[in-house]
Write a protein that holds these residues in place. Structure first.
Motif, PDB file in Angstrom:
ATOM      1  N   GLY A  72      36.006  35.619  49.531  1.00 17.83           N
ATOM      2  CA  GLY A  72      36.272  36.993  49.121  1.00 17.83           C
ATOM      3  C   GLY A  72      35.205  37.968  49.573  1.00 17.83           C
ATOM      4  O   GLY A  72      35.091  39.049  49.027  1.00 17.83           O
ATOM      5  N   GLY A  73      34.393  37.585  50.547  1.00 11.85           N
ATOM      6  CA  GLY A  73      33.318  38.439  51.040  1.00 11.85           C
ATOM      7  C   GLY A  73      31.966  37.825  50.720  1.00 11.85           C
ATOM      8  O   GLY A  73      31.855  36.900  49.927  1.00 11.85           O
ATOM      9  N   LEU A  74      30.934  38.337  51.333  1.00  9.15           N
ATOM     10  CA  LEU A  74      29.584  37.836  51.108  1.00  9.15           C
ATOM     11  C   LEU A  74      29.087  38.309  49.751  1.00  9.15           C
ATOM     12  O   LEU A  74      29.197  39.487  49.416  1.00  9.15           O
ATOM     13  CB  LEU A  74      28.648  38.323  52.205  1.00  9.15           C
ATOM     14  N   GLY A  75      28.556  37.380  48.979  1.00 12.96           N
ATOM     15  CA  GLY A  75      28.060  37.756  47.670  1.00 12.96           C
ATOM     16  C   GLY A  75      27.118  36.727  47.094  1.00 12.96           C
ATOM     17  O   GLY A  75      26.840  35.694  47.693  1.00 12.96           O
ATOM     18  N   VAL A  76      26.629  37.024  45.922  1.00 14.47           N
ATOM     19  CA  VAL A  76      25.771  36.119  45.159  1.00 14.47           C
ATOM     20  C   VAL A  76      26.524  35.754  43.887  1.00 14.47           C
ATOM     21  O   VAL A  76      27.075  36.624  43.208  1.00 14.47           O
ATOM     22  CB  VAL A  76      24.426  36.793  44.806  1.00 14.47           C
ATOM     23  N   THR A  77      26.562  34.466  43.578  1.00 10.60           N
ATOM     24  CA  THR A  77      27.257  33.998  42.391  1.00 10.60           C
ATOM     25  C   THR A  77      26.290  33.211  41.507  1.00 10.60           C
ATOM     26  O   THR A  77      25.519  32.396  41.993  1.00 10.60           O
ATOM     27  CB  THR A  77      28.447  33.092  42.768  1.00 10.60           C
ATOM     28  N   VAL A  78      26.356  33.472  40.209  1.00 11.95           N
ATOM     29  CA  VAL A  78      25.602  32.723  39.209  1.00 11.95           C
ATOM     30  C   VAL A  78      26.634  32.044  38.320  1.00 11.95           C
ATOM     31  O   VAL A  78      27.551  32.689  37.820  1.00 11.95           O
ATOM     32  CB  VAL A  78      24.720  33.664  38.358  1.00 11.95           C
ATOM     33  N   GLY A 112      29.999  44.254  50.765  1.00 13.70           N
ATOM     34  CA  GLY A 112      30.824  44.359  51.961  1.00 13.70           C
ATOM     35  C   GLY A 112      31.139  45.817  52.195  1.00 13.70           C
ATOM     36  O   GLY A 112      30.273  46.681  52.067  1.00 13.70           O
ATOM     37  N   ASN A 113      32.389  46.097  52.513  1.00 16.89           N
ATOM     38  CA  ASN A 113      32.807  47.494  52.654  1.00 16.89           C
ATOM     39  C   ASN A 113      32.668  48.236  51.328  1.00 16.89           C
ATOM     40  O   ASN A 113      32.408  49.425  51.292  1.00 16.89           O
ATOM     41  CB  ASN A 113      34.249  47.584  53.143  1.00 16.89           C
ATOM     42  N   THR A 114      32.875  47.492  50.224  1.00 15.14           N
ATOM     43  CA  THR A 114      32.691  48.049  48.886  1.00 15.14           C
ATOM     44  C   THR A 114      31.878  47.060  48.064  1.00 15.14           C
ATOM     45  O   THR A 114      31.811  45.875  48.367  1.00 15.14           O
ATOM     46  CB  THR A 114      34.039  48.296  48.179  1.00 15.14           C
ATOM     47  N   PHE A 115      31.277  47.556  46.998  1.00 18.31           N
ATOM     48  CA  PHE A 115      30.513  46.720  46.075  1.00 18.31           C
ATOM     49  C   PHE A 115      31.482  46.122  45.061  1.00 18.31           C
ATOM     50  O   PHE A 115      32.338  46.820  44.536  1.00 18.31           O
ATOM     51  CB  PHE A 115      29.456  47.566  45.359  1.00 18.31           C
ATOM     52  N   GLY A 116      31.370  44.823  44.797  1.00 18.93           N
ATOM     53  CA  GLY A 116      32.258  44.187  43.839  1.00 18.93           C
ATOM     54  C   GLY A 116      31.497  43.413  42.779  1.00 18.93           C
ATOM     55  O   GLY A 116      30.424  42.869  43.038  1.00 18.93           O
ATOM     56  N   LEU A 117      32.047  43.369  41.579  1.00 17.44           N
ATOM     57  CA  LEU A 117      31.466  42.629  40.470  1.00 17.44           C
ATOM     58  C   LEU A 117      32.598  42.010  39.671  1.00 17.44           C
ATOM     59  O   LEU A 117      33.567  42.688  39.344  1.00 17.44           O
ATOM     60  CB  LEU A 117      30.644  43.568  39.569  1.00 17.44           C
ATOM     61  N   ASN A 118      32.488  40.701  39.413  1.00 21.13           N
ATOM     62  CA  ASN A 118      33.490  40.050  38.571  1.00 21.13           C
ATOM     63  C   ASN A 118      32.825  39.010  37.687  1.00 21.13           C
ATOM     64  O   ASN A 118      31.712  38.563  37.963  1.00 21.13           O
ATOM     65  CB  ASN A 118      34.635  39.440  39.394  1.00 21.13           C
ATOM     66  N   ILE A 119      33.517  38.658  36.623  1.00 22.40           N
ATOM     67  CA  ILE A 119      33.062  37.629  35.696  1.00 22.40           C
ATOM     68  C   ILE A 119      34.277  36.807  35.300  1.00 22.40           C
ATOM     69  O   ILE A 119      35.369  37.337  35.133  1.00 22.40           O
ATOM     70  CB  ILE A 119      32.360  38.241  34.457  1.00 22.40           C
ATOM     71  N   SER A 120      34.082  35.495  35.216  1.00 22.71           N
ATOM     72  CA  SER A 120      35.188  34.593  34.884  1.00 22.71           C
ATOM     73  C   SER A 120      34.836  33.749  33.674  1.00 22.71           C
ATOM     74  O   SER A 120      33.660  33.495  33.396  1.00 22.71           O
ATOM     75  CB  SER A 120      35.495  33.665  36.061  1.00 22.71           C
ATOM     76  N   THR A 121      35.851  33.304  32.982  1.00 23.37           N
ATOM     77  CA  THR A 121      35.711  32.320  31.908  1.00 23.37           C
ATOM     78  C   THR A 121      36.579  31.142  32.296  1.00 23.37           C
ATOM     79  O   THR A 121      37.797  31.275  32.388  1.00 23.37           O
ATOM     80  CB  THR A 121      36.182  32.909  30.563  1.00 23.37           C
TER      81      THR A 121
END
Length: 170
Positions: A72-78, A112-121
């Motif tokens: 889903g694009g380059l990112g950092v995941t914790v 990426g082209n836009t900044f994204g933030l998500n959280i999952s359970t």
């Protein structure tokens, strides 16, 4: 402003839970994948590529993965989570493979082209294997659940995580 408060609230909960975990009494019998007080550090490969850490409280394990995500694009995941052993397959001679269930809360920040933030359970399941008389263990973990997209647009969707990894335990 509400998004910042939500993120700070989640970080505060994740920071407080390990400090209180020693006093937790479960309504069922459980063990962790390792002896109480065992730490593990290693490499995680999956929905993120990076570092893995684990600590065994005896009745359960807490773990975390921090790394780069390319889905889903380059990112950092914790990915912090907890594992409970539900069954231990004994192969004899000290060889065993705990089967675990648990929960995890992955947080992703994407650039990426836009900044994204998500959280999952996510509800997770996994397999662990400890090499007898060697402080190295391997794991396979899969998680499925709900993902909340906070940025760039607000939405709810399907969340997932998968990983294989190796840990040096001490």
């Amino acid at each position: 402003m509400k998004k910042k408060i939500l993120v700070l609230f989640i970080v505060a909960i994740l920071a407080a839970v390990p400090a209180m975990a020693d006093d937790i009494e479960l309504p069922f019998d459980s063990v962790g994948t390792s002896e109480k007080g065992t730490w593990g550090v290693g490499l995680n490969l999956g929905t993120n590529l990076g570092a893995a850490v684990k600590y065994s409280y005896g009745i359960f394990d807490i773990y975390g993965n921090v790394g780069l995500s390319f889905i889903g694009g380059l990112g950092v995941t914790v990915e912090p989570g907890v594992d409970f052993v539900v069954y231990d397959v004994d192969f004899g001679g000290g060889h065993h493979m705990p089967i675990t269930v648990g929960a995890m809360i992955p947080v992703g920040i994407f650039i990426g082209n836009t900044f994204g933030l998500n959280i999952s359970t996510l509800v997770s399941g996994g397999l662990h294997y400890q090499i007898p008389d060697v402080p190295v263990s391997f794991y396979l973990r899969l998680g499925l659940g709900l993902r909340l997209d906070i940025m760039p647009s607000f939405g709810l969707g399907f969340g997932y995580s998968g990983a294989i990894g190796v840990l040096y335990e001490f």
